[in-house]
Write a protein that holds these residues in place. Structure first.
Motif, mmCIF file in Angstrom:
data_model
loop_
_atom_site.group_PDB
_atom_site.id
_atom_site.type_symbol
_atom_site.label_atom_id
_atom_site.label_comp_id
_atom_site.label_asym_id
_atom_site.label_seq_id
_atom_site.Cartn_x
_atom_site.Cartn_y
_atom_site.Cartn_z
ATOM 1 N N THR A 138 34.849 40.208 28.660
ATOM 2 C CA THR A 138 33.653 40.684 27.966
ATOM 3 C C THR A 138 33.978 41.114 26.537
ATOM 4 O OG1 THR A 138 32.687 41.447 30.043
ATOM 5 C CG2 THR A 138 31.776 42.365 28.025
ATOM 6 N N GLY A 139 35.145 41.753 26.361
ATOM 7 C CA GLY A 139 35.532 42.187 25.029
ATOM 8 C C GLY A 139 35.683 41.032 24.061
ATOM 9 N N LYS A 140 36.339 39.972 24.505
ATOM 10 C CA LYS A 140 36.546 38.810 23.634
ATOM 11 C C LYS A 140 35.229 38.137 23.300
ATOM 12 C CE LYS A 140 41.298 37.668 24.947
ATOM 13 N NZ LYS A 140 42.189 36.652 25.568
ATOM 14 N N THR A 141 34.364 37.974 24.305
ATOM 15 C CA THR A 141 33.091 37.312 24.034
ATOM 16 C C THR A 141 32.203 38.186 23.151
ATOM 17 O OG1 THR A 141 32.170 38.160 26.129
ATOM 18 C CG2 THR A 141 33.114 35.938 26.146
ATOM 19 N N TYR A 142 32.289 39.521 23.330
ATOM 20 C CA TYR A 142 31.491 40.421 22.495
ATOM 21 C C TYR A 142 31.869 40.278 21.025
ATOM 22 C CZ TYR A 142 29.938 44.646 20.152
ATOM 23 O OH TYR A 142 29.368 45.508 19.253
ATOM 24 N N PHE A 143 33.157 40.353 20.739
ATOM 25 C CA PHE A 143 33.586 40.266 19.341
ATOM 26 C C PHE A 143 33.362 38.871 18.770
ATOM 27 C CE2 PHE A 143 35.948 44.160 20.440
ATOM 28 C CZ PHE A 143 35.497 44.963 19.394
ATOM 29 N N SER A 144 33.451 37.840 19.611
ATOM 30 C CA SER A 144 33.117 36.495 19.139
ATOM 31 C C SER A 144 31.668 36.442 18.692
ATOM 32 C CB SER A 144 33.354 35.469 20.252
ATOM 33 O OG SER A 144 34.717 35.351 20.554
ATOM 34 N N GLY A 145 30.766 37.009 19.524
ATOM 35 C CA GLY A 145 29.348 37.034 19.173
ATOM 36 C C GLY A 145 29.091 37.851 17.918
ATOM 37 N N LEU A 146 29.750 39.006 17.811
ATOM 38 C CA LEU A 146 29.576 39.856 16.635
ATOM 39 C C LEU A 146 29.999 39.142 15.364
ATOM 40 C CD1 LEU A 146 28.992 42.641 15.353
ATOM 41 C CD2 LEU A 146 31.341 43.286 15.913
ATOM 42 N N PHE A 147 31.171 38.499 15.400
ATOM 43 C CA PHE A 147 31.671 37.828 14.203
ATOM 44 C C PHE A 147 30.848 36.591 13.868
ATOM 45 C CE2 PHE A 147 36.066 39.694 15.314
ATOM 46 C CZ PHE A 147 35.754 40.862 14.637
ATOM 47 N N ILE A 148 30.326 35.912 14.888
ATOM 48 C CA ILE A 148 29.471 34.749 14.633
ATOM 49 C C ILE A 148 28.260 35.167 13.806
ATOM 50 C CG2 ILE A 148 27.833 33.145 15.723
ATOM 51 C CD1 ILE A 148 29.873 32.809 17.992
ATOM 52 N N THR A 149 27.642 36.296 14.173
ATOM 53 C CA THR A 149 26.465 36.766 13.432
ATOM 54 C C THR A 149 26.833 37.316 12.059
ATOM 55 O OG1 THR A 149 25.282 37.317 15.479
ATOM 56 C CG2 THR A 149 24.512 38.363 13.466
ATOM 57 N N LEU A 150 27.858 38.150 12.007
ATOM 58 C CA LEU A 150 28.230 38.763 10.727
ATOM 59 C C LEU A 150 28.662 37.740 9.693
ATOM 60 C CD1 LEU A 150 30.221 41.958 11.817
ATOM 61 C CD2 LEU A 150 27.861 41.811 11.000
ATOM 62 N N ALA A 151 29.236 36.633 10.140
ATOM 63 C CA ALA A 151 29.740 35.626 9.213
ATOM 64 C C ALA A 151 28.745 34.503 8.959
ATOM 65 C CB ALA A 151 31.051 35.036 9.755
ATOM 66 N N ASN A 152 27.508 34.682 9.420
ATOM 67 C CA ASN A 152 26.492 33.646 9.264
ATOM 68 C C ASN A 152 25.643 33.926 8.018
ATOM 69 O OD1 ASN A 152 24.444 31.776 9.485
ATOM 70 N ND2 ASN A 152 24.139 32.072 11.672
ATOM 71 N N PRO A 153 25.805 33.135 6.956
ATOM 72 C CA PRO A 153 25.046 33.370 5.714
ATOM 73 C C PRO A 153 23.533 33.314 5.920
ATOM 74 C CG PRO A 153 26.815 31.782 5.358
ATOM 75 C CD PRO A 153 26.705 31.980 6.840
ATOM 76 N N LYS A 154 23.074 32.513 6.881
ATOM 77 C CA LYS A 154 21.635 32.401 7.119
ATOM 78 C C LYS A 154 21.067 33.710 7.653
ATOM 79 C CE LYS A 154 21.930 27.429 7.926
ATOM 80 N NZ LYS A 154 21.794 26.327 8.910
#
Length: 203
Positions: free
Chosen positions: A107-123
């Motif tokens: 869960t920790g890995k998937t959580y941070f993956s999701g967080l970084f996907i959003t934070l790094a999305n210029p759109k």
């Protein structure tokens, strides 16, 4: 916060969440490979990223948000590489049946993956710091209005992504033969790799 503004926000969030992008692709791929429960950490991370940018927009920190977007190049590459790695692992996995044991990402890995996907999305940065303030006066929100706005964003994004995850997990459950389930694994792996590449190079 009036009903009209709230309805406009909810509508805009539905459109944003429904639009296929890295978050949707990662959610679908995770559901296909590991089932619905495995997507919950990812979805929570994606929603957390949305709330972060919403707060930046509310408190007038659009310049900080934009600067963060520039500084997240390494995080984008790291998150993209991790998703691509998961995709490769899925492609290399031997054919499994639905009932067979299947490794589930933490869960920790998937959580941070999701967080970084959003934070790094210029759109996403553009939506919250550019588009959203154009039809909502975020500066006049009361504390209660901020909570209602955040809950609206979280509810809509979570609902839409859970819908994608449920559909993908049902497709996964429908595949009971090894060959069919391997096709699902290959699809999930391909989506993961494509999402990783998109996260890493999108700007």
């Amino acid at each position: 916060m009036d009903i009209v503004s709230l309805a406009g926000l909810a509508t805009a969030m539905v459109v944003l969440a429904l639009t296929p992008g890295p978050g949707v692709f990662a959610t679908v791929a995770t559901a296909l490979s590991s089932g619905f429960r495995a997507t919950l950490g990812l979805i929570f991370g994606l929603v957390t990223g949305d709330i972060c940018y919403l707060l930046f927009a509310i408190f007038g920190l659009s310049m900080v948000a934009e600067a963060m977007g520039e500084c997240f190049v390494l995080i984008k590459i790291g998150a993209g590489a991790y998703l691509a790695y998961l995709g490769v692992q899925l492609l290399r996995t031997k054919p499994l049946k639905q009932s067979d044991a299947h490794p589930t990402p933490s869960t920790g890995k998937t959580y941070f993956s999701g967080l970084f996907i959003t934070l790094a999305n210029p759109k996403v940065i553009l939506f919250y710091c550019g588009f959203l303030p154009s039809f909502m006066d975020l500066g006049t929100l009361t504390p209660t209005g901020m909570v209602v706005t955040a809950l609206t964003v979280a509810t809509v994004v979570t609902g839409v992504l859970c819908g994608y995850a449920l559909l993908a997990s049902r497709a996964r459950k429908a595949m009971t033969e090894k060959n069919a389930f391997k096709a699902v694994q290959n699809t999930a792996g391909g989506l993961m790799i494509a999402t990783g590449i998109k996260v890493a190079v999108d700007h």
